[in-house]
Write a protein that holds these residues in place. Sequence first.
Motif, PDB file in Angstrom:
ATOM      1  N   ALA A 142       0.832  -1.199   0.000  1.00  0.00           N
ATOM      2  CA  ALA A 142       0.000   0.000   0.000  1.00  0.00           C
ATOM      3  C   ALA A 142       0.873   1.258   0.000  1.00  0.00           C
ATOM      4  CB  ALA A 142      -0.940  -0.007   1.211  1.00  0.00           C
ATOM      5  N   ALA A 143       1.998   1.200   0.721  1.00  0.00           N
ATOM      6  CA  ALA A 143       2.884   2.361   0.815  1.00  0.00           C
ATOM      7  C   ALA A 143       3.474   2.740  -0.542  1.00  0.00           C
ATOM      8  CB  ALA A 143       4.013   2.100   1.817  1.00  0.00           C
ATOM      9  N   VAL A 144       3.583   1.769  -1.459  1.00  0.00           N
ATOM     10  CA  VAL A 144       4.084   2.081  -2.797  1.00  0.00           C
ATOM     11  C   VAL A 144       2.946   2.130  -3.827  1.00  0.00           C
ATOM     12  CG1 VAL A 144       6.406   1.174  -2.353  1.00  0.00           C
ATOM     13  CG2 VAL A 144       4.657  -0.345  -3.309  1.00  0.00           C
ATOM     14  N   GLY A 145       1.713   2.187  -3.326  1.00  0.00           N
ATOM     15  CA  GLY A 145       0.554   2.375  -4.211  1.00  0.00           C
ATOM     16  C   GLY A 145       0.140   1.142  -4.975  1.00  0.00           C
ATOM     17  N   LEU A 146       0.397  -0.052  -4.416  1.00  0.00           N
ATOM     18  CA  LEU A 146       0.086  -1.284  -5.153  1.00  0.00           C
ATOM     19  C   LEU A 146      -0.828  -2.230  -4.382  1.00  0.00           C
ATOM     20  CD1 LEU A 146       3.361  -2.362  -6.976  1.00  0.00           C
ATOM     21  CD2 LEU A 146       1.236  -1.511  -7.969  1.00  0.00           C
ATOM     22  N   ALA A 147      -1.640  -1.699  -3.475  1.00  0.00           N
ATOM     23  CA  ALA A 147      -2.518  -2.554  -2.671  1.00  0.00           C
ATOM     24  C   ALA A 147      -3.360  -3.473  -3.558  1.00  0.00           C
ATOM     25  CB  ALA A 147      -3.404  -1.692  -1.782  1.00  0.00           C
ATOM     26  N   GLU A 148      -3.771  -2.956  -4.723  1.00  0.00           N
ATOM     27  CA  GLU A 148      -4.678  -3.731  -5.586  1.00  0.00           C
ATOM     28  C   GLU A 148      -3.986  -4.849  -6.373  1.00  0.00           C
ATOM     29  OE1 GLU A 148      -6.100  -0.048  -5.623  1.00  0.00           O
ATOM     30  OE2 GLU A 148      -6.772  -1.318  -3.973  1.00  0.00           O
ATOM     31  N   ARG A 149      -2.671  -4.882  -6.331  1.00  0.00           N
ATOM     32  CA  ARG A 149      -1.940  -5.845  -7.165  1.00  0.00           C
ATOM     33  C   ARG A 149      -1.301  -6.967  -6.342  1.00  0.00           C
ATOM     34  NH1 ARG A 149      -4.256  -3.466 -10.449  1.00  0.00           N
ATOM     35  NH2 ARG A 149      -3.570  -2.654 -12.467  1.00  0.00           N
ATOM     36  N   ALA A 150      -1.705  -7.126  -5.089  1.00  0.00           N
ATOM     37  CA  ALA A 150      -1.044  -8.073  -4.182  1.00  0.00           C
ATOM     38  C   ALA A 150      -0.970  -9.483  -4.753  1.00  0.00           C
ATOM     39  CB  ALA A 150      -1.738  -8.074  -2.823  1.00  0.00           C
ATOM     40  N   GLY A 151      -2.020  -9.925  -5.455  1.00  0.00           N
ATOM     41  CA  GLY A 151      -2.069 -11.310  -5.931  1.00  0.00           C
ATOM     42  C   GLY A 151      -1.429 -11.514  -7.293  1.00  0.00           C
ATOM     43  N   ALA A 168       8.959  -2.144  -1.990  1.00  0.00           N
ATOM     44  CA  ALA A 168       8.185  -2.590  -0.821  1.00  0.00           C
ATOM     45  C   ALA A 168       8.917  -3.717  -0.101  1.00  0.00           C
ATOM     46  CB  ALA A 168       6.790  -3.054  -1.265  1.00  0.00           C
ATOM     47  N   ARG A 169       9.495  -4.638  -0.886  1.00  0.00           N
ATOM     48  CA  ARG A 169      10.234  -5.758  -0.289  1.00  0.00           C
ATOM     49  C   ARG A 169      11.438  -5.253   0.500  1.00  0.00           C
ATOM     50  NH1 ARG A 169      12.901  -9.896  -4.365  1.00  0.00           N
ATOM     51  NH2 ARG A 169      13.945  -7.947  -4.899  1.00  0.00           N
ATOM     52  N   ALA A 170      12.121  -4.226  -0.050  1.00  0.00           N
ATOM     53  CA  ALA A 170      13.303  -3.694   0.645  1.00  0.00           C
ATOM     54  C   ALA A 170      12.931  -3.031   1.965  1.00  0.00           C
ATOM     55  CB  ALA A 170      14.024  -2.699  -0.259  1.00  0.00           C
TER      56      ALA A 170
END
Length: 240
Positions: A142-151, A168-170
Motif C-alpha cells: 500500500a505504501a508504494v501504491g500497489l494494494a490492488e496488485r497483491a495477488g 516494498a520488499r526492501a
Amino acid sequence: MTAVAPRAAVAAPPVIRTRGLGKVYSAGTQAEVVALRDVDLDIARGGFVAIMGPSGSGKSTLMNLIGCLDKPSSGVYECDGVDVSTLDAEQLAALRRDKIGFVFQGFHLLPRMSALDNVAMPLGYARVPAHERQHRAREALAAVGLAERAGHHPNQLSGGQQQRVAIARALINNPDILLADEPTGALDSRTGEEILALFGRLRDAGHTVVLITHEAEVAAHADRTYVIRDGRLHAQEADA
Ligand SMILES: Nc1ncnc2c1ncn2[C@@H]1O[C@H](COP(=O)(O)OP(=O)(O)OP(=O)(O)O)[C@@H](O)[C@H]1O
Ligand SMILES: [Mg+2]
C-alpha cells in the motif's frame, strides 16, 4: 548560563565506513577487471547519499560490498562499527536481514510468487507468523501504491510496478540502511517523485539511504552526492 554542546559534537560513528576499499574481478581466463579502487566513504546514520557515475564505473560493485553481498579484494568495511570481515557467513546473513534493505537493479523478483509473497520474503518463514507476514506485506505494498496488485505475479505487472514491489520488499524489515540501485529508473516522473519522497521520509525517521542513479534530478533529492569514475569515488562539489 551553561553552554549546551550541540548534539553533533558527540558524533556517532558512521553507520557505513570504508577505508581503501577495492574490488578486482578475476573470472577464469578473462583479464582482471579493477572495478573499485581505494574507496574511503563515511555515511552517518540518517544520511541520504546519492552515487552517480557512468555505466561500468563500479556503482553496483560498491553497493554489493556495502550490502555484504560480496567481499572486497582490499580495504576495510565497517557496518555500524563492526568490521564485516570478522563475521562468518551466518552472521553476515543475519546482518543483511536485520539491517539492510536492497532494491536491486533489475528488481530480482521471484517469478512464481505473487507480489505479496515477494514482499513478505525477507521476513523469513520461521521468524514471523503467517498472518503478520501478510499484514505487513499488504501495508508495504500500500505504501508504494500497489494494494490492488497483491495477488499478481511479476509477469502480470508493468516494469514500474515490479520496481515498486522491489521497493516494498526492501522496506518490509524496516531496515536501518536502504540500498537502492536505480530505484526510479523504470518509473514515470510522478511515481518516481513519490518514491523519492518516501525515501526522504525514511531519512527523516533516521534511516540511512544510499541511492544509485544516472539522473541528476534524482540525485538532487539526496543530502550529498558522490560520483564514481573508473572505480574511484569523488565527492561532488555543492555547486556542480
Ligand atoms: N561478476 C563480475 N565479473 C567480472 N567483472 C565484473 C563483474 N561484475 C561487474 N564487473 C565489471 O566491473 C565493472 C563495474 O561494474 P558495475 O556493475 O559495478 O558497474 P555500474 O557502475 O553498476 O554500471 P551500470 O550503470 O551499467 O549498472 C565493469 O567493468 C563490469 O564489467
Ligand atoms: Mg549497476
